[in-house]
Design a protein around this motif. Structure first.
Motif, PDB file in Angstrom:
ATOM      1  N   LEU A  80       0.949  -1.125   0.195  1.00 11.93           N
ATOM      2  CA  LEU A  80      -0.034   0.104  -0.081  1.00 11.93           C
ATOM      3  C   LEU A  80       1.118   1.182   0.006  1.00 11.93           C
ATOM      4  O   LEU A  80       0.719   2.237  -0.710  1.00 11.93           O
ATOM      5  N   ILE A  81       1.862   1.409   0.904  1.00 12.17           N
ATOM      6  CA  ILE A  81       2.635   2.485   1.128  1.00 12.17           C
ATOM      7  C   ILE A  81       3.448   2.656  -0.164  1.00 12.17           C
ATOM      8  O   ILE A  81       3.657   3.854  -0.772  1.00 12.17           O
ATOM      9  N   SER A  82       3.978   1.848  -0.726  1.00  9.51           N
ATOM     10  CA  SER A  82       4.853   2.029  -1.989  1.00  9.51           C
ATOM     11  C   SER A  82       4.282   2.409  -3.297  1.00  9.51           C
ATOM     12  O   SER A  82       4.437   3.265  -3.837  1.00  9.51           O
ATOM     13  N   ALA A  83       3.067   1.581  -3.340  1.00  7.17           N
ATOM     14  CA  ALA A  83       2.334   1.906  -4.539  1.00  7.17           C
ATOM     15  C   ALA A  83       1.681   3.319  -4.470  1.00  7.17           C
ATOM     16  O   ALA A  83       1.600   3.847  -5.543  1.00  7.17           O
ATOM     17  N   LEU A  84       1.201   3.540  -3.227  1.00  6.11           N
ATOM     18  CA  LEU A  84       0.547   4.988  -3.071  1.00  6.11           C
ATOM     19  C   LEU A  84       1.668   6.155  -3.123  1.00  6.11           C
ATOM     20  O   LEU A  84       1.383   7.227  -3.790  1.00  6.11           O
ATOM     21  N   ALA A  85       2.692   5.979  -2.570  1.00  6.86           N
ATOM     22  CA  ALA A  85       3.794   6.834  -2.964  1.00  6.86           C
ATOM     23  C   ALA A  85       4.143   7.103  -4.241  1.00  6.86           C
ATOM     24  O   ALA A  85       4.336   8.140  -4.871  1.00  6.86           O
ATOM     25  N   ILE A  86       4.227   6.170  -5.158  1.00  7.38           N
ATOM     26  CA  ILE A  86       4.590   6.206  -6.530  1.00  7.38           C
ATOM     27  C   ILE A  86       3.405   7.048  -7.167  1.00  7.38           C
ATOM     28  O   ILE A  86       3.595   7.714  -8.017  1.00  7.38           O
ATOM     29  N   PHE A  87       2.180   6.354  -6.991  1.00  7.24           N
ATOM     30  CA  PHE A  87       1.002   6.843  -7.645  1.00  7.24           C
ATOM     31  C   PHE A  87       1.105   8.354  -7.269  1.00  7.24           C
ATOM     32  O   PHE A  87       0.741   9.062  -8.218  1.00  7.24           O
ATOM     33  N   ARG A  88       1.336   8.811  -6.153  1.00  7.47           N
ATOM     34  CA  ARG A  88       1.286  10.281  -5.888  1.00  7.47           C
ATOM     35  C   ARG A  88       2.200  11.043  -6.559  1.00  7.47           C
ATOM     36  O   ARG A  88       1.873  12.311  -7.150  1.00  7.47           O
ATOM     37  N   ILE A 100      -3.659   1.622  -9.858  1.00  6.33           N
ATOM     38  CA  ILE A 100      -2.814   0.576  -9.385  1.00  6.33           C
ATOM     39  C   ILE A 100      -3.179  -0.815  -9.753  1.00  6.33           C
ATOM     40  O   ILE A 100      -4.362  -0.984  -9.457  1.00  6.33           O
ATOM     41  N   LYS A 101      -2.530  -1.526 -10.375  1.00  7.37           N
ATOM     42  CA  LYS A 101      -2.673  -2.835 -10.770  1.00  7.37           C
ATOM     43  C   LYS A 101      -2.071  -3.808  -9.679  1.00  7.37           C
ATOM     44  O   LYS A 101      -1.073  -3.882  -9.268  1.00  7.37           O
ATOM     45  N   TRP A 102      -3.043  -4.578  -9.249  1.00  9.57           N
ATOM     46  CA  TRP A 102      -2.929  -5.386  -8.089  1.00  9.57           C
ATOM     47  C   TRP A 102      -1.810  -6.348  -8.264  1.00  9.57           C
ATOM     48  O   TRP A 102      -1.778  -7.127  -9.360  1.00  9.57           O
ATOM     49  N   PRO A 103      -0.771  -6.347  -7.538  1.00  5.09           N
ATOM     50  CA  PRO A 103      -0.665  -5.950  -6.132  1.00  5.09           C
ATOM     51  C   PRO A 103       0.048  -4.527  -6.247  1.00  5.09           C
ATOM     52  O   PRO A 103      -0.407  -3.492  -5.383  1.00  5.09           O
ATOM     53  N   ASN A 104       0.942  -4.300  -7.024  1.00  4.55           N
ATOM     54  CA  ASN A 104       1.858  -2.933  -7.071  1.00  4.55           C
ATOM     55  C   ASN A 104       2.181  -2.550  -8.345  1.00  4.55           C
ATOM     56  O   ASN A 104       3.230  -1.904  -8.084  1.00  4.55           O
ATOM     57  N   ASP A 105       1.622  -2.814  -9.356  1.00  5.94           N
ATOM     58  CA  ASP A 105       2.000  -2.100 -10.677  1.00  5.94           C
ATOM     59  C   ASP A 105       1.442  -0.792 -10.845  1.00  5.94           C
ATOM     60  O   ASP A 105       0.241  -0.799 -10.609  1.00  5.94           O
ATOM     61  N   ILE A 106       2.213   0.359 -11.216  1.00  5.20           N
ATOM     62  CA  ILE A 106       1.452   1.524 -11.732  1.00  5.20           C
ATOM     63  C   ILE A 106       1.259   1.654 -13.103  1.00  5.20           C
ATOM     64  O   ILE A 106       2.309   1.400 -13.701  1.00  5.20           O
ATOM     65  N   TYR A 107      -0.025   1.815 -13.362  1.00  6.65           N
ATOM     66  CA  TYR A 107      -0.302   2.178 -14.878  1.00  6.65           C
ATOM     67  C   TYR A 107      -0.713   3.554 -15.174  1.00  6.65           C
ATOM     68  O   TYR A 107      -1.378   4.145 -14.460  1.00  6.65           O
ATOM     69  N   ALA A 114       5.399   1.981 -13.864  1.00  8.21           N
ATOM     70  CA  ALA A 114       6.312   1.705 -12.746  1.00  8.21           C
ATOM     71  C   ALA A 114       5.990   0.327 -11.962  1.00  8.21           C
ATOM     72  O   ALA A 114       4.992   0.092 -12.241  1.00  8.21           O
ATOM     73  N   GLY A 115       7.165  -0.237 -11.801  1.00 11.06           N
ATOM     74  CA  GLY A 115       7.048  -1.549 -10.839  1.00 11.06           C
ATOM     75  C   GLY A 115       7.830  -1.606  -9.687  1.00 11.06           C
ATOM     76  O   GLY A 115       8.856  -0.795  -9.375  1.00 11.06           O
ATOM     77  N   ILE A 116       7.156  -2.178  -8.643  1.00 10.12           N
ATOM     78  CA  ILE A 116       7.659  -2.421  -7.315  1.00 10.12           C
ATOM     79  C   ILE A 116       8.266  -3.651  -7.095  1.00 10.12           C
ATOM     80  O   ILE A 116       7.498  -4.831  -7.129  1.00 10.12           O
ATOM     81  N   LEU A 117       9.447  -3.869  -6.251  1.00 13.95           N
ATOM     82  CA  LEU A 117      10.016  -5.222  -5.955  1.00 13.95           C
ATOM     83  C   LEU A 117      10.503  -5.069  -4.464  1.00 13.95           C
ATOM     84  O   LEU A 117      11.193  -4.412  -4.021  1.00 13.95           O
ATOM     85  N   GLY A 135      11.155   0.997  -9.734  1.00 21.64           N
ATOM     86  CA  GLY A 135      11.522   1.042 -11.236  1.00 21.64           C
ATOM     87  C   GLY A 135      10.623   1.917 -11.763  1.00 21.64           C
ATOM     88  O   GLY A 135       9.492   1.549 -12.021  1.00 21.64           O
ATOM     89  N   ILE A 136      10.755   3.160 -12.153  1.00 23.04           N
ATOM     90  CA  ILE A 136       9.785   4.198 -12.652  1.00 23.04           C
ATOM     91  C   ILE A 136      10.463   4.434 -14.159  1.00 23.04           C
ATOM     92  O   ILE A 136      11.541   5.083 -14.210  1.00 23.04           O
ATOM     93  N   ASN A 137       9.488   4.264 -15.268  1.00 19.68           N
ATOM     94  CA  ASN A 137       9.810   4.635 -16.343  1.00 19.68           C
ATOM     95  C   ASN A 137       9.818   6.233 -16.368  1.00 19.68           C
ATOM     96  O   ASN A 137       8.877   6.930 -16.486  1.00 19.68           O
ATOM     97  N   VAL A 138      10.995   6.887 -16.709  1.00 15.41           N
ATOM     98  CA  VAL A 138      10.957   8.521 -16.645  1.00 15.41           C
ATOM     99  C   VAL A 138      11.092   9.078 -18.104  1.00 15.41           C
ATOM    100  O   VAL A 138      10.240   9.724 -18.582  1.00 15.41           O
ATOM    101  N   ASN A 139      12.276   8.975 -18.635  1.00 12.00           N
ATOM    102  CA  ASN A 139      12.482   9.673 -19.862  1.00 12.00           C
ATOM    103  C   ASN A 139      12.857   8.933 -21.139  1.00 12.00           C
ATOM    104  O   ASN A 139      13.155   9.319 -22.191  1.00 12.00           O
TER     105      ASN A 139
END
Ligand code: BTN
Length: 245
Positions: A80-88, A100-107, A114-117, A135-139
């Protein structure tokens, strides 16, 4: 120093998560310690998959938090913490159509941005230390057709400073850890952003049978609640469940 808080910065390393676990085995770092790399030779994704990224283009970092002394029943709180931090973080940077795609991929829309391990150190049945690898795809401006990915640049048309994003992500993670006593609020936020919510999806069962379910929500222990065509609620465990998203 690249950042004004405790960190290790690599031009190239195998994986910031591996380096974080190695670092933890030798020292007692300050909570919020960050390891960041321009490039990873053995970047790790979930389920033993690889995480590949162009050099110096994306955010590749791991944060160490602890000692937590949490019950292992609270494991999903880390998601919850990590997905919501990246989401914000992404929301603050003008990204739209986030989920947020269960459990913690950001779409962003139908593409993963973004993905979280998360890797934990558990001692005497207690969650002591966690390594949150982000891992956040930035540029990055191009992705192979075989992966369904996007980046902040592709979504906004703007290039971003990886270091500024890393600092802000650390702040947000610290803020969400401090909100630890309000996990119900975090779960509500997570569910409000849940990918596929109220939509019909195909679910492959262990016996290879495929059924249609309507995605409902995620509960406090991190299981997905879905409704089958008879109106019955199913509780699905991550890793054992194959959903045709
Ligand atoms: C996934 O979606 O499968 C999780 C991807 C996590 C990738 C990040 S990049 C920084 C950190 N170091 C790793 O080796 N993995 C995580």
């Amino acid at each position: 120093m690249r950042f004004d808080f405790p960190h290790l910065s690599f031009t190239s390393t195998d994986s910031t998560n591996l380096q974080a676990l190695n670092y933890l085995s030798k020292t007692n770092p300050e909570s919020g310690f960050m390891l960041i790399a321009d490039f990873q030779t053995a970047g790790k994704g979930q389920f033993g998959r690889n995480w590949e990224s162009e050099t110096g283009t994306n955010l590749l970092c791991s944060f160490i938090f602890g000692p937590l002394n949490w019950s292992i029943k609270q494991l999903f709180n880390l998601h919850l913490i990590s997905a919501l931090a990246i989401f914000r973080l992404l929301e603050e940077n003008q990204l739209n159509k986030l989920s947020i795609k269960w459990p913690n991929d950001i779409y962003a829309g139908n593409k993963k941005i973004a993905g979280i391990l998360i890797q934990n150190i558990i001692k005497e049945q207690k969650l002591q230390w966690t390594v949150i690898g982000c891992g956040i795809n930035v540029n990055q401006s191009q992705f192979s057709d075989t992966i369904n990915a996007s980046s902040i640049f592709l979504e906004t048309g703007m290039k971003f400073s990886i270091d500024v994003l890393a600092c802000r992500l650390r702040e947000l993670l610290i803020e969400y850890f401090q909100a630890g006593h309000r996990m119900e609020d975090l779960l509500a936020k997570y569910n409000a952003a849940l990918y596929g919510k109220n939509q019909l999806k195909s679910l492959r069962l262990k016996n290879d049978e495929s059924i249609r379910v309507e995605i409902q929500s995620v509960n406090a222990i991190g299981n997905l609640i879905a409704k089958n065509e008879h109106g019955e609620f199913l509780e699905l465990t991550h890793g054992e469940t194959n959903i045709d998203w």
